[in-house]
Design a protein around this motif. Structure first.
Motif, PDB file in Angstrom:
ATOM      1  N   SER A 260      21.371 -35.639 -10.908  1.00 52.11           N
ATOM      2  CA  SER A 260      23.191 -35.820 -11.198  1.00 52.11           C
ATOM      3  C   SER A 260      22.211 -35.434 -12.744  1.00 52.11           C
ATOM      4  O   SER A 260      23.582 -34.838 -13.413  1.00 52.11           O
ATOM      5  N   LYS A 261      21.308 -35.129 -13.108  1.00 46.57           N
ATOM      6  CA  LYS A 261      21.163 -34.063 -14.145  1.00 46.57           C
ATOM      7  C   LYS A 261      21.747 -32.542 -14.274  1.00 46.57           C
ATOM      8  O   LYS A 261      22.136 -32.236 -15.076  1.00 46.57           O
ATOM      9  N   LEU A 262      20.975 -32.103 -13.317  1.00 42.77           N
ATOM     10  CA  LEU A 262      21.026 -30.554 -12.571  1.00 42.77           C
ATOM     11  C   LEU A 262      23.338 -30.723 -12.527  1.00 42.77           C
ATOM     12  O   LEU A 262      23.509 -29.897 -12.073  1.00 42.77           O
ATOM     13  N   LEU A 263      23.472 -31.229 -11.657  1.00 44.59           N
ATOM     14  CA  LEU A 263      24.775 -31.133 -11.790  1.00 44.59           C
ATOM     15  C   LEU A 263      25.588 -30.829 -12.431  1.00 44.59           C
ATOM     16  O   LEU A 263      26.832 -30.105 -12.785  1.00 44.59           O
ATOM     17  N   ALA A 264      25.866 -31.990 -13.609  1.00 45.68           N
ATOM     18  CA  ALA A 264      26.474 -32.012 -14.670  1.00 45.68           C
ATOM     19  C   ALA A 264      26.269 -30.056 -14.734  1.00 45.68           C
ATOM     20  O   ALA A 264      26.452 -29.870 -15.773  1.00 45.68           O
ATOM     21  N   ASP A 265      24.420 -29.999 -15.296  1.00 42.99           N
ATOM     22  CA  ASP A 265      24.010 -28.306 -15.302  1.00 42.99           C
ATOM     23  C   ASP A 265      24.919 -27.982 -15.263  1.00 42.99           C
ATOM     24  O   ASP A 265      26.203 -26.565 -15.856  1.00 42.99           O
ATOM     25  N   MET A 266      25.210 -27.839 -13.973  1.00 43.83           N
ATOM     26  CA  MET A 266      26.563 -26.490 -13.502  1.00 43.83           C
ATOM     27  C   MET A 266      27.425 -27.132 -13.285  1.00 43.83           C
ATOM     28  O   MET A 266      27.858 -25.467 -12.891  1.00 43.83           O
ATOM     29  N   LYS A 267      27.903 -28.282 -13.710  1.00 41.42           N
ATOM     30  CA  LYS A 267      29.073 -28.131 -14.118  1.00 41.42           C
ATOM     31  C   LYS A 267      29.831 -27.810 -14.649  1.00 41.42           C
ATOM     32  O   LYS A 267      30.715 -26.903 -14.856  1.00 41.42           O
ATOM     33  N   ALA A 268      29.230 -27.753 -16.671  1.00 38.98           N
ATOM     34  CA  ALA A 268      29.314 -27.250 -17.290  1.00 38.98           C
ATOM     35  C   ALA A 268      29.034 -25.990 -17.758  1.00 38.98           C
ATOM     36  O   ALA A 268      30.199 -25.042 -17.878  1.00 38.98           O
ATOM     37  N   GLU A 269      28.059 -25.289 -16.403  1.00 38.73           N
ATOM     38  CA  GLU A 269      28.408 -24.344 -16.142  1.00 38.73           C
ATOM     39  C   GLU A 269      29.650 -22.976 -15.792  1.00 38.73           C
ATOM     40  O   GLU A 269      29.695 -22.487 -15.841  1.00 38.73           O
ATOM     41  N   PHE A 270      29.510 -23.962 -14.873  1.00 38.23           N
ATOM     42  CA  PHE A 270      31.138 -23.403 -13.886  1.00 38.23           C
ATOM     43  C   PHE A 270      32.368 -23.583 -14.824  1.00 38.23           C
ATOM     44  O   PHE A 270      32.807 -22.171 -14.863  1.00 38.23           O
ATOM     45  N   GLU A 271      32.475 -24.145 -16.578  1.00 38.95           N
ATOM     46  CA  GLU A 271      33.115 -24.259 -17.059  1.00 38.95           C
ATOM     47  C   GLU A 271      33.877 -22.461 -17.924  1.00 38.95           C
ATOM     48  O   GLU A 271      34.391 -22.098 -18.145  1.00 38.95           O
ATOM     49  N   LEU A 272      32.574 -22.276 -17.829  1.00 40.12           N
ATOM     50  CA  LEU A 272      31.764 -21.649 -19.097  1.00 40.12           C
ATOM     51  C   LEU A 272      31.896 -20.070 -18.353  1.00 40.12           C
ATOM     52  O   LEU A 272      32.349 -19.099 -19.453  1.00 40.12           O
ATOM     53  N   VAL A 273      31.708 -20.359 -17.195  1.00 37.25           N
ATOM     54  CA  VAL A 273      31.816 -18.242 -16.506  1.00 37.25           C
ATOM     55  C   VAL A 273      33.152 -17.927 -16.776  1.00 37.25           C
ATOM     56  O   VAL A 273      33.838 -18.838 -16.230  1.00 37.25           O
TER      57      VAL A 273
END
Length: 853
Positions: free
Chosen positions: A840-853
């Motif tokens: 779940s933590k990883l998913l949150a990180d990835m989602k945040a990253e997705f927004e940034l990219v």
RNA sequence: GGAUCCAUAGCUCAGUUGGCUAGAGCGCACGAUUCACAUUCGUGAGGUCACAGGUUCAAGCCCUGUUGGAUCCACCA
């Protein structure tokens, strides 16, 4: 010696084998507190060449032998050479034929001497081939199946049987090959389904009745009619109830035979009437026994009709006689029809001649008491089978076993030590003076039985014979042989072993399946698809053949030979060779030579853990005879762990003491599987002493489990980075920037080395730019890639988010299920929870990253 | 007639007290490369575990049945 660039097996193997053999280390040790470990080799044909199946047998047996030797057991692998009675005789008889001679041109002693010389001229090849395969067997105890000690034991057993009434001379129907002029045991006859005909023949009643003038029998073998001594109907068959006990006129003869009632006749089959020919059909023989019928032999041992068949037929072959009988019946109007049927016909397994059931006096073993004991022993689980189901199959066979004909009419074998009174054919005596054709005893003259023993009678005592000299090695540890020999050999060894010693001949049985050709077809000379193991050895090396043969193979299953596995194994040997070459190089160039191991980086802890883990795994797998998996485990350790990760890292650290130690352990653990290359390396390395063959199986290595786990994290980070480098456009490599990550900080150099990144700089959080990696536990790693490449990455990231989301769903669903939470083991539930958290933590990180990219 | 084994990735096969995302070798695709190894290195694609039911919180694995393949034993007038 120095390490050449590539490992060339042919260059080293013969010398290495000679080194072992000369060292005397194949002989069993006699250490006090050690277990005995014994394997007797199924003896290959003394004058033949080994086939690929032997390659497998030797590989398996030698792996076990070498493993147990390294474990410190008193290990004894005893080789043998088989006189292969019938097999060899067939070959020799062909030579006689080619020379325009037959067996009848010589007496038995002359023939025996001739074959003896023939075998000894040819002999030796097989033994060289066993050496080429690496068999670490005790050559000082090589036993030929006609050696005196074999004959002695066989005669003792025969005498004991004789005294206890377990041997009897009986005139019974035997399976006779008219070409080879010998009888066979039931099990040696090959049955084949064949197209044949069933003829209806009328037998007129001697006293015809109004409603019944004749009865009609059905037969596939009309020529045996001449030997009929009854016709049988079912006692329940109302059609014939009135004529039971009456006579019929046997066509083409002037005999009258009785109509009898017997269960053997099946009212449903044909007309329900069976002609009874006790001298030429096993079922009819039994009917004859029950009803005390005469037995008239109309077919001789030469396969031709006898005098008893009548003047019209005498001397004809059975085929010609059949035609003539049919013609004559037709002329007399007694042939009432024919139909085509498929029935099974017995053939000689060597020459394919139709086996003729003929009456012959032979020596029979009363197997009932032997089989009974064997069944009890098997049911009490005194012998462990691999695969396990073979035990039940064997019990089933033993339950239905009929008395065993042990006489063979071939000169090449162990002579039967029995003599017959020349004046009284019923007077037989046991005597060992088989080198004489006639002996005198108590004033009477006795003539030697010309027959020899069935080879399975002697080889059935193989474990007993070979361990006779060192009885502490009986029972042997394991009998390893082909699955096809379950009945004829394994079953007999159990019966005779129990009889001879009261104890089982082996504690376990491992049966391998057949090695098929690459397409999964049986190999045979006529198909031309035979793979020669020695060719494989010279092409790829003995070790490669061994490893390739055991790969992907499980007990009892017929499996195809795979040259790609052999090649992969050859590559492994070369890999290990080069690993050793590199380590030797590092040792040679090391500034200080120390033997003290200092584990000071994660990779070192990790490899110590992995070697120790594999060590335990191999032991566990070999105890369970899971050769293929053990081979996979060591392959994986050497290639994927030791070479690809550990050694790559050690190029930076160069801890020579650890390198030496770990390499030694690997060489020892691989040695049972690949004896030649491991020994060649051992002999080539500058610091090793003695032979790897006689080392001690490695102890566990020390390691810190937490640090080893850290290295695994490093592996996944490196793999992740490499994967990005591959998938990013341009396939370049970029700086790997990070902040606030101790693992990366401590291993910057290593990461750079593994990923070939231009740099691994530590940065300030506010300077983070480029591609943010989503790796669990390591949220602050960035690949410093140019802006324009970002977009491409985004799509890839989206995929990964979706995949991860699905995995999280699965985990959540599992935890929502109250049954799972309650009933599954607690550790499992805990593990699921922690996984869910990480993901779940990883998913949150990835989602945040997705927004940034 | 009785019995046994097999069916999992393109191929050959692992997967053994039922446990999380089913593995290996070869093959395939893409990329690398003087410095141990081209018998090399890296990355990846590829699987409704023959089919249908059942048991179980959970089935490639256990049970029942079906289909296809192989083998053995017995019988076959």
């Amino acid at each position: 010696m120095k390490f050449s660039k590539a490992y060339e097996p042919n260059q080293y193997e013969p010398d290495i084998y000679a080194l072992w053999e000369k060292s005397g280390a194949f002989a069993p040790t006699n250490k006090k507190n050690a277990k005995n470990y014994t394997i007797v080799m199924p003896p290959p044909n003394a004058n033949g060449n080994l086939h690929i199946g032997h390659g497998l047998t030797i590989a398996l047996e030698d792996i076990l032998t070498r493993y147990h030797r390294l474990k410190g057991d008193n290990t004894w692998y005893i080789p043998g050479a088989d006189h292969a009675g019938f097999e060899t005789w067939v070959v020799y008889e062909r030579r006689l034929e080619a020379a325009g001679k037959t067996r009848f041109d010589y007496n038995r002693d002359e023939l025996y001497d001739q074959v003896w010389n023939f075998v000894h001229e040819q002999r030796g090849n097989m033994e060289l081939q066993l050496r080429a395969l690496g068999a670490s067997c005790d050559w000082d105890h090589l036993t030929f199946t006609l050696d005196q000690k074999v004959v002695d034991t066989v005669y003792d057993t025969f005498e004991k049987f004789w005294k206890e009434g377990l041997i009897y001379r009986g005139k019974k129907l035997v399976n006779f090959c008219t070409k080879h002029q010998t009888a066979f045991a039931d099990i040696e006859v090959t049955h084949k389904d064949e197209q044949g005909k069933l003829w209806q023949i009328a037998y007129p009643l001697a006293n015809p009745k109004a409603e019944l003038e004749e009865i009609i029998v059905s037969t596939t073998r009309p020529e045996t009619l001449l030997g009929d001594t009854a016709v049988a109907v079912s006692p329940k068959d109302k059609r014939y109830a009135e004529v039971i006990g009456e006579k019929v006129k046997l066509p083409l003869t002037n005999r009258e035979i009785e109509i009898i009632a017997d269960e053997h006749a099946d009212p449903e089959f044909g007309t329900g009437v069976v002609k009874i020919t006790p001298a030429h059909d096993p079922n009819d023989y039994e009917v004859g026994q029950r009803h005390n019928l005469d037995m008239i032999t109309v077919i001789g041992f030469d396969g031709k009709m006898t005098k008893e068949a009548g003047a019209n037929y005498e001397g004809l072959t059975t085929a010609d006689a059949r035609q003539k009988v049919l013609g004559d019946l037709e002329d007399q109007g007694l042939l009432r029809g024919e139909e085509r049927i498929v029935h099974s016909v017995g053939h000689c397994y060597k020459c394919d001649t139709v086996i003729e059931p003929l009456l012959k006096e032979q020596w029979f073993v009363d197997v009932k008491p032997l089989a009974k004991k064997a069944i009890e022993t098997l049911e009490a689980n005194k012998i462990k089978f691999h695969p396990a189901n073979k035990k039940r199959v064997l019990i089933n066979y033993l339950k239905n076993l009929k008395d065993w004909n042990i006489s063979r009419q071939i000169p090449w074998g162990i002579p039967i030590p029995a003599f017959q009174n020349v004046d009284d054919p019923t007077d037989w005596i046991f005597d060992k003076r088989v080198d004489q054709q006639e002996i005198k005893k108590n004033g009477k003259t006795y003539r030697r039985d010309e027959d020899t023993f069935d080879t399975w009678f002697s080889s059935g005592q193989w474990p007993v014979i070979l361990t006779n000299e060192k009885k502490q090695h009986y029972p042997t540890s394991v009998m390893e042989t082909g699955a096809d020999l379950l009945f004829q050999w394994v079953g007999r060894m159990i019966m005779l072993g129990l009889y001879n010693t009261g104890d089982v001949p082996f504690e376990e049985v491992y049966m391998h399946g057949m090695v098929l050709d690459e397409k999964g077809q049986k190999m045979s000379k006529s198909k031309g698809n035979v793979i020669n193991p020695i060719e494989m050895v010279s092409k790829y090396g003995s070790d490669a053949l061994r490893l390739g043969l055991i790969a992907s193979r499980s007990a009892g299953v017929n499996q195809a030979f795979s040259s790609s596995k052999v090649i992969a194994s050859r590559n492994l040997c070369n890999k290990l060779w080069n690993v050793s070459r590199l380590i030797q190089d590092m040792v040679d160039n090391a500034e200080e030579q120390s033997n003290e191991i200092k584990i000071d980086n994660y990779g070192e802890d990790w490899i110590c853990r992995e070697i120790t883990k594999t060590n335990k795994e191999i032991q566990k797998l070999l105890e369970k005879y899971r050769f293929a998996e053990a081979g996979d485990a060591i392959y994986d350790l050497i290639w994927n762990k030791y070479a690809d990760w550990f050694l790559e890292g050690e190029k930076l650290w160069k801890d020579t003491a650890l390198l030496k130690k770990t390499l030694e352990q690997i060489l020892i653990m691989l040695h049972p599987f690949a004896p030649f290359v491991t020994e060649t390396i051992w002999q080539t390395l500058s610091w090793t002493e003695g032979m790897v063959m006689t080392q001690t199986w490695p102890e566990s290595l020390p390691f810190d489990a937490k640090r080893a786990a850290k290295f695994e994290e490093l592996i996944s980070i490196v793999t992740n980075i490499r994967s990005h480098f591959q998938s990013l456009p341009g396939a370049g490599s970029y700086p790997v920037a990070f902040y606030d990550d101790k693992l990366i900080y401590d291993n910057q150099l290593l990461i750079q080395h593994y990923t070939k990144a231009p740099a691994v700089p530590e940065i300030k959080p506010e300077d983070a730019k480029g591609l943010h990696l989503a790796i669990a536990g390591h949220p602050n790693i960035y690949l410093e890639i140019p802006e324009d490449i970002h977009a491409k990455y985004k799509a890839n990231l989206e995929d990964r988010i979706m995949k991860l989301g699905q995995e999280i769903n699965t985990l959540e669903a599992r935890l929502r299920n109250p049954n799972y939470v309650e009933k599954a083991p607690k550790e499992l539930v805990e593990e699921t929870k922690s996984q869910l958290e990480t993901k779940s933590k990883l998913l949150a990180d990835m989602k945040a990253e997705f927004e940034l990219v």
